[in-house]
Scaffold this motif. Structure first.
Motif, mmCIF file in Angstrom:
data_model
loop_
_atom_site.group_PDB
_atom_site.id
_atom_site.type_symbol
_atom_site.label_atom_id
_atom_site.label_comp_id
_atom_site.label_asym_id
_atom_site.label_seq_id
_atom_site.Cartn_x
_atom_site.Cartn_y
_atom_site.Cartn_z
ATOM 1 N N ARG A 8 0.838 -1.199 0.000
ATOM 2 C CA ARG A 8 0.000 0.000 0.000
ATOM 3 C C ARG A 8 0.874 1.251 0.000
ATOM 4 N NH1 ARG A 8 -0.868 3.128 4.275
ATOM 5 N NH2 ARG A 8 -2.960 3.624 3.571
ATOM 6 N N GLU A 9 0.253 2.336 -0.394
ATOM 7 C CA GLU A 9 0.922 3.633 -0.424
ATOM 8 C C GLU A 9 1.396 4.044 0.980
ATOM 9 O OE1 GLU A 9 -3.469 3.933 0.070
ATOM 10 O OE2 GLU A 9 -2.124 2.868 -1.289
ATOM 11 N N THR A 10 2.395 4.891 1.031
ATOM 12 C CA THR A 10 2.977 5.265 2.327
ATOM 13 C C THR A 10 2.496 6.624 2.814
ATOM 14 O OG1 THR A 10 4.910 6.194 1.198
ATOM 15 C CG2 THR A 10 5.046 3.893 1.947
ATOM 16 N N THR A 11 1.412 7.100 2.280
ATOM 17 C CA THR A 11 0.879 8.394 2.689
ATOM 18 C C THR A 11 -0.538 8.233 3.184
ATOM 19 O OG1 THR A 11 0.250 10.613 1.926
ATOM 20 C CG2 THR A 11 0.186 8.851 0.302
ATOM 21 N N SER A 12 -0.935 9.075 4.129
ATOM 22 C CA SER A 12 -2.308 9.037 4.628
ATOM 23 C C SER A 12 -3.253 9.812 3.729
ATOM 24 C CB SER A 12 -2.363 9.613 6.051
ATOM 25 O OG SER A 12 -1.880 10.943 6.059
ATOM 26 N N HIS A 13 -2.712 10.611 2.834
ATOM 27 C CA HIS A 13 -3.538 11.336 1.858
ATOM 28 C C HIS A 13 -3.758 10.403 0.672
ATOM 29 C CE1 HIS A 13 -3.001 14.983 4.193
ATOM 30 N NE2 HIS A 13 -1.696 14.741 4.207
ATOM 31 N N ARG A 14 -4.948 9.835 0.596
ATOM 32 C CA ARG A 14 -5.187 8.626 -0.183
ATOM 33 C C ARG A 14 -4.617 8.640 -1.599
ATOM 34 N NH1 ARG A 14 -8.900 5.191 -0.390
ATOM 35 N NH2 ARG A 14 -10.185 6.232 -1.967
ATOM 36 N N TRP A 15 -4.892 9.671 -2.365
ATOM 37 C CA TRP A 15 -4.508 9.663 -3.769
ATOM 38 C C TRP A 15 -3.193 10.402 -4.025
ATOM 39 C CZ3 TRP A 15 -7.188 7.062 -7.623
ATOM 40 C CH2 TRP A 15 -8.413 6.496 -7.232
ATOM 41 N N ALA A 16 -2.467 10.781 -2.974
ATOM 42 C CA ALA A 16 -1.281 11.612 -3.143
ATOM 43 C C ALA A 16 -0.179 10.904 -3.931
ATOM 44 C CB ALA A 16 -0.748 12.051 -1.782
ATOM 45 N N GLN A 17 -0.129 9.580 -3.875
ATOM 46 C CA GLN A 17 0.891 8.830 -4.609
ATOM 47 C C GLN A 17 0.305 8.057 -5.786
ATOM 48 O OE1 GLN A 17 2.884 6.444 -1.633
ATOM 49 N NE2 GLN A 17 4.044 8.183 -0.831
ATOM 50 N N GLY A 18 -0.932 8.342 -6.113
ATOM 51 C CA GLY A 18 -1.586 7.631 -7.195
ATOM 52 C C GLY A 18 -2.741 6.800 -6.677
ATOM 53 N N VAL A 19 -3.148 5.810 -7.444
ATOM 54 C CA VAL A 19 -4.323 5.003 -7.103
ATOM 55 C C VAL A 19 -4.050 4.208 -5.828
ATOM 56 C CG1 VAL A 19 -5.929 3.241 -7.894
ATOM 57 C CG2 VAL A 19 -4.879 4.808 -9.549
ATOM 58 N N PRO A 20 -4.864 4.359 -4.782
ATOM 59 C CA PRO A 20 -4.642 3.597 -3.537
ATOM 60 C C PRO A 20 -4.812 2.099 -3.756
ATOM 61 C CG PRO A 20 -6.135 5.458 -3.180
ATOM 62 C CD PRO A 20 -5.987 5.310 -4.655
ATOM 63 N N LEU A 21 -4.023 1.332 -3.040
ATOM 64 C CA LEU A 21 -4.059 -0.122 -3.183
ATOM 65 C C LEU A 21 -5.456 -0.678 -2.932
ATOM 66 C CD1 LEU A 21 -2.723 -2.902 -3.501
ATOM 67 C CD2 LEU A 21 -2.155 -2.804 -1.062
ATOM 68 N N THR A 77 -15.139 15.146 -8.075
ATOM 69 C CA THR A 77 -15.453 14.297 -6.927
ATOM 70 C C THR A 77 -14.586 14.703 -5.741
ATOM 71 O OG1 THR A 77 -13.841 12.657 -7.661
ATOM 72 C CG2 THR A 77 -16.121 12.326 -8.354
ATOM 73 N N ALA A 78 -14.990 14.270 -4.552
ATOM 74 C CA ALA A 78 -14.223 14.583 -3.346
ATOM 75 C C ALA A 78 -13.119 13.576 -3.093
ATOM 76 C CB ALA A 78 -15.155 14.644 -2.138
ATOM 77 N N ASP A 79 -13.359 12.301 -3.463
ATOM 78 C CA ASP A 79 -12.373 11.267 -3.139
ATOM 79 C C ASP A 79 -12.210 10.254 -4.264
ATOM 80 O OD1 ASP A 79 -10.658 9.713 -1.171
ATOM 81 O OD2 ASP A 79 -12.215 8.237 -1.609
ATOM 82 N N SER A 80 -13.286 9.614 -4.672
ATOM 83 C CA SER A 80 -13.202 8.519 -5.628
ATOM 84 C C SER A 80 -13.902 8.883 -6.931
ATOM 85 C CB SER A 80 -13.862 7.264 -5.038
ATOM 86 O OG SER A 80 -14.081 6.297 -6.042
ATOM 87 N N PRO A 81 -13.361 8.457 -8.080
ATOM 88 C CA PRO A 81 -14.059 8.726 -9.340
ATOM 89 C C PRO A 81 -15.424 8.075 -9.412
ATOM 90 C CG PRO A 81 -12.312 7.118 -9.671
ATOM 91 C CD PRO A 81 -12.131 7.671 -8.292
ATOM 92 N N PHE A 82 -15.625 7.034 -8.602
ATOM 93 C CA PHE A 82 -16.896 6.316 -8.650
ATOM 94 C C PHE A 82 -18.030 7.088 -7.987
ATOM 95 C CE2 PHE A 82 -13.527 2.947 -8.577
ATOM 96 C CZ PHE A 82 -13.581 2.721 -9.945
ATOM 97 N N GLU A 83 -17.712 8.226 -7.382
ATOM 98 C CA GLU A 83 -18.765 9.129 -6.929
ATOM 99 C C GLU A 83 -19.510 9.725 -8.119
ATOM 100 O OE1 GLU A 83 -16.941 12.141 -4.523
ATOM 101 O OE2 GLU A 83 -15.668 10.677 -3.514
ATOM 102 N N ALA A 84 -18.831 9.822 -9.274
ATOM 103 C CA ALA A 84 -19.415 10.471 -10.444
ATOM 104 C C ALA A 84 -19.641 9.508 -11.605
ATOM 105 C CB ALA A 84 -18.512 11.620 -10.909
ATOM 106 N N VAL A 85 -18.794 8.503 -11.730
ATOM 107 C CA VAL A 85 -18.859 7.571 -12.856
ATOM 108 C C VAL A 85 -18.867 6.155 -12.296
ATOM 109 C CG1 VAL A 85 -17.834 6.883 -15.051
ATOM 110 C CG2 VAL A 85 -17.486 9.219 -14.204
ATOM 111 N N SER A 86 -19.761 5.314 -12.794
ATOM 112 C CA SER A 86 -19.864 3.963 -12.258
ATOM 113 C C SER A 86 -18.651 3.125 -12.641
ATOM 114 C CB SER A 86 -21.136 3.287 -12.776
ATOM 115 O OG SER A 86 -20.995 2.949 -14.155
ATOM 116 N N ARG A 87 -18.422 2.073 -11.865
ATOM 117 C CA ARG A 87 -17.334 1.143 -12.197
ATOM 118 C C ARG A 87 -17.532 0.557 -13.584
ATOM 119 N NH1 ARG A 87 -17.232 -2.671 -6.906
ATOM 120 N NH2 ARG A 87 -19.456 -2.619 -7.407
#
Length: 382
Positions: free
Chosen positions: A33-46, A271-281
């Motif tokens: 997993r990414e080493t940052t607490s800011h979820r998308w700061a290093q790219g797509v979270p694991l 979106t605030a966090d995830s692209p799936f807030e706006a576009v479905s999987r």
């Protein structure tokens, strides 16, 4: 096949291809997993990626998307030696106007499947209707992959004029965003005898346009666009300089392809966090799976090698133009700067919501905005 032929096309991936995709997803090796607490700061979270990979492997239905493409109507033709795939949905309305829709990267014709029917047969009888043509860019989807250099945005625009002529549409309206916006701009500037007018979500001012007199909000737009290209466009530099290198990962690894594209949907949507807030999987996986099954990760990336930063600074658009600037798009050109290139802006809108993929994020609003924008364009072109 004579080069003037237009032939019907049906999408159908072999079952073995879908089985291979599922096997690759099941055998995927994921990093820690990414080493940052800011979820998308290093790219797509694991955690997010692992969830989408599981859904893609076990639940996603590619056959449903193939059926939707076939219902709209798919065709291919050969232009300058290259096979071009396109959707074509004719309206039943006698007053319908031909409309060319051009997608960008990391999009595809999947951007338009939810809006084609309403554009062709609007529920509101007073809204304009369109004969909709949506081609796959060279190297994308079911279009052929260029085997040599030369298929940049200028050549693509000329090919689109040829394509529309083969369908009997000597004059037409055009819309595009991202690379589709660049191509639409070139269509309007180079082929005004064929283009009635345009609607775009990607209005690019000529380089060096003066910023004197901009309001504070307009100056912020210009600064945000500058900052994007300076700090957040490593993907574009990679694809412009080394598309072959990144292409191996995009064609060989479905997880690599998914992460590369999902990262952009995450960053470029409203979106605030995830692209799936706006576009479905499903909608995002329609797009990603199309890249995967057609093995176009490398060939699609090459449009950056062909055309990055190549829009003619002297090109001007004198046909009527409607421009929409969505709040979370990656390029937001202030109107005073846009007017340096687009000299007949007949409608300018700044929607309250939406990002880089409005036809997927806010499809109902996108259709209404496109209808209203093109209505203004067509009125001004008479």
């Amino acid at each position: 096949m004579p080069t003037t032929d237009v032939q019907a096309f049906e999408a159908h991936a072999p079952d073995a291809e879908l089985d291979d995709l599922r096997a690759r997803l099941a055998a995927a090796r994921l990093p820690e997993r990414e080493t940052t607490s800011h979820r998308w700061a290093q790219g797509v979270p694991l955690a997010d990626l692992a969830e989408v990979v599981a859904y893609w492997r076990d639940e996603y239905d590619w056959r449903a998307f193939e059926a939707r493409l076939d219902r709209i109507g798919q065709f291919r033709t050969t232009i300058d030696g290259l096979g071009i795939h396109f959707l074509h949905r004719r309206s039943t309305r006698a007053d319908a106007t031909p409309l060319l829709l051009t997608h960008g990267w990391p999009g595809s014709i999947a951007e338009f499947v939810d809006v084609v029917d309403e554009l062709a047969e609007p529920e509101n009888g007073t809204a304009p209707a369109f004969h909709v043509v949506a081609p796959s860019l060279p190297g994308f989807g079911y279009s052929d992959k260029p085997a040599t250099t030369g298929w940049g945005t200028e050549k693509i625009a000329a090919a689109w004029v040829e394509l529309m002529g083969r369908l009997g549409y000597r004059r037409f309206a055009a819309h595009g965003g991202d690379w589709g916006g660049v191509i639409t701009t070139i269509l309007a500037g180079r082929f005004p005898a064929h283009v009635l007018g345009i609607h775009t979500t990607t209005a690019q001012a000529p380089p060096g346009s003066p910023t004197d007199g901009l309001t504070a909000s307009e100056r912020r737009w210009a600064e945000e666009t500058r900052d994007f290209w300076r700090d957040r466009a490593a993907y574009a530099k990679q694809q412009a300089t080394r598309p072959q290198t990144i292409g191996y990962s995009l064609v060989d690894s479905p997880v690599g392809l998914l992460a590369w594209i999902l990262d952009k949907f995450a960053e470029w949507t409203d979106t605030a966090d995830s692209p799936f807030e706006a576009v479905s999987r499903d909608r995002i996986l329609d797009d990603v799976t199309l890249y995967w099954l057609t093995r176009t990760g490398a060939s699609a990336a090459r449009i950056y090698h062909e055309s990055h930063d190549s829009l003619d600074p002297e090109l001007r658009v004198d046909v009527p133009a409607a421009i929409s600037v969505y709040p979370r798009d990656i390029e937001k050109c202030p109107r005073p700067l846009a007017q340096e290139r687009f000299r007949r802006i007949v409608r300018w809108t700044e929607p309250e919501t939406g990002g880089h993929f409005p036809s997927l994020e806010v499809p109902a609003f996108f259709v209404k905005d496109l209808q209203d924008g093109l209505a203004a364009v067509l009125a001004a072109s008479r």
